[in-house]
Design an enzyme around this catalytic site. Structure first.
Site, PDB file in Angstrom:
ATOM      1  N   GLY A  42      50.589  37.746  31.906  1.00 17.96           N
ATOM      2  CA  GLY A  42      50.871  36.432  32.476  1.00 17.96           C
ATOM      3  C   GLY A  42      49.688  36.019  33.335  1.00 17.96           C
ATOM      4  N   ALA A  43      49.119  34.833  33.096  1.00 15.09           N
ATOM      5  CA  ALA A  43      47.880  34.437  33.775  1.00 15.09           C
ATOM      6  C   ALA A  43      48.004  34.486  35.291  1.00 15.09           C
ATOM      7  CB  ALA A  43      47.457  33.039  33.320  1.00 15.09           C
ATOM      8  N   ASN A  46      48.331  38.087  36.548  1.00 18.56           N
ATOM      9  CA  ASN A  46      47.058  38.802  36.449  1.00 18.56           C
ATOM     10  C   ASN A  46      46.169  38.505  37.655  1.00 18.56           C
ATOM     11  OD1 ASN A  46      47.812  39.805  33.931  1.00 18.56           O
ATOM     12  ND2 ASN A  46      46.726  38.202  32.808  1.00 18.56           N
ATOM     13  N   GLY A 226      31.648  32.243  29.559  1.00 18.30           N
ATOM     14  CA  GLY A 226      31.700  33.413  28.701  1.00 18.30           C
ATOM     15  C   GLY A 226      30.472  34.285  28.885  1.00 18.30           C
ATOM     16  N   GLY A 253      42.351  38.068  29.579  1.00 19.32           N
ATOM     17  CA  GLY A 253      42.438  38.160  31.026  1.00 19.32           C
ATOM     18  C   GLY A 253      41.113  38.098  31.757  1.00 19.32           C
ATOM     19  N   GLY A 255      39.176  35.561  32.313  1.00 15.39           N
ATOM     20  CA  GLY A 255      39.170  34.415  33.220  1.00 15.39           C
ATOM     21  C   GLY A 255      40.021  34.636  34.453  1.00 15.39           C
ATOM     22  N   ASP A 256      41.148  35.322  34.292  1.00 16.08           N
ATOM     23  CA  ASP A 256      42.015  35.624  35.434  1.00 16.08           C
ATOM     24  C   ASP A 256      41.312  36.571  36.403  1.00 16.08           C
ATOM     25  OD1 ASP A 256      43.944  34.159  34.044  1.00 16.08           O
ATOM     26  OD2 ASP A 256      44.767  35.961  33.103  1.00 16.08           O
TER      27      ASP A 256
END
Length: 295
Positions: A42-43, A46, A226, A253, A255-256
């Site tokens: 779950g964003a 995380n 990225g 994950g 990005g989180d």
């Protein structure tokens, strides 16, 4: 809106991640060997877990179903040092996300958000004055939890708190409507889109131009690129930092993790050097992509 909470309050999804590491291309109608792992995800959750591991006091607000998976996920949050403010929704199932990871580390995600869609304004504690609210964009992109996201943002700003928000994902964001999202998040202090989301939000093909356009709307805009690193835009300033070297196993994950690393430094030194915040975020992202799963 419920009582105040210290430190950072993260609002978003809590789910079971089923990570499928494919050994080759999918084989429709046949079999393909894969390594399959199940873990917490779950964003929003995380971000909360990474913040806790970095020593930032954090409360996570969300919902789970009345099932064993939900109870396990809440216990996992607490064991990681997160204060759970999680409501169990009777009759609902806990959210599940299936992440199909290709051999090069890229992934496709299949989401059943389950009880996360029941999030209500009363589920979200307001950060204590001087605290921070981080809102995962998924809380805005569905009509059901949208009221909770908007109420949480308004209450945090009224309490003198800073607010960060990420757009979540280009597909749901496009369906929700760019202008609507920009209006809903106008009170945010910091926005954290990836490159594709920044392009969608601004119409700018160049990520630097997109970051500058977002910085004209928000005090700070951070755009992740990225393998190319990340950009920080504020006022007339633009800072770029390259990604940290890493062997890519799974980008789920990343990005989180970046968000948590950046917030941990920015919240401790809000007037500090943005390079330090970017470097902290990139270090967390590099660590996550080098192993399966989002945490």
């Amino acid at each position: 809106m419920s009582a105040t909470a210290p430190g950072v309050v993260v609002v978003g999804d809590l789910a079971t991640d089923v990570v499928v590491l494919l050994e080759g291309d999918p084989a429709p109608g046949s079999d393909r060997p894969a390594a399959i792992r199940t873990r917490g995800g779950g964003a929003g959750a995380n971000v909360a877990v990474h913040l806790a591991r970095l020593g930032t006091p954090v409360t996570f607000a969300g919902c789970v179903g009345d099932d064993a998976a939900g109870a396990g996920l809440v216990a996992e949050l607490a064991a990681a040092g997160v204060t759970p403010a999680v409501r169990t929704v009777a009759g609902a199932g806990t959210g599940t996300i299936v992440s199909l990871v290709e051999p090069d580390g890229q992934r496709s995600m299949l989401a059943d958000r389950g009880a996360n869609l029941a999030l209500a304004p009363a589920d979200v504690p307001t950060p204590a004055p001087g605290g921070h609210l981080h809102l995962s964009g998924y809380a805005l992109l569905d009509p059901a939890p949208r009221a909770a996201g908007l109420a949480a943002t308004a209450a945090a700003r009224a309490a003198g708190c800073t607010v960060s928000v990420d757009p979540a994902s280009t597909g749901p964001l496009a369906g929700y409507g760019v202008e609507r999202w920009l209006v809903d998040t106008a009170a945010a202090t910091l926005v954290l889109p990836n490159e594709a989301e920044a392009r969608l939000l601004t119409g700018c093909a160049d990520p630097a131009a997109a970051a500058r356009a977002l910085a004209a709307r928000y005090p700070v805009a951070v755009v992740t690129l990225g393998a190319e690193g990340a950009l920080w835009a504020a006022g007339d300033g633009l800072v770029h930092r390259p990604a940290h070297p890493a062997a890519v196993v799974d980008t789920t994950g990343a990005g989180d993790a970046f968000t948590a690393g950046l917030l941990s430094v920015w919240l401790a030194h809000p007037d500090g050097d943005p390079v330090a915040a970017l470097e902290a975020g990139l270090a967390e992202a590099a660590a996550v992509i080098g192993r399966p799963g989002a945490r």
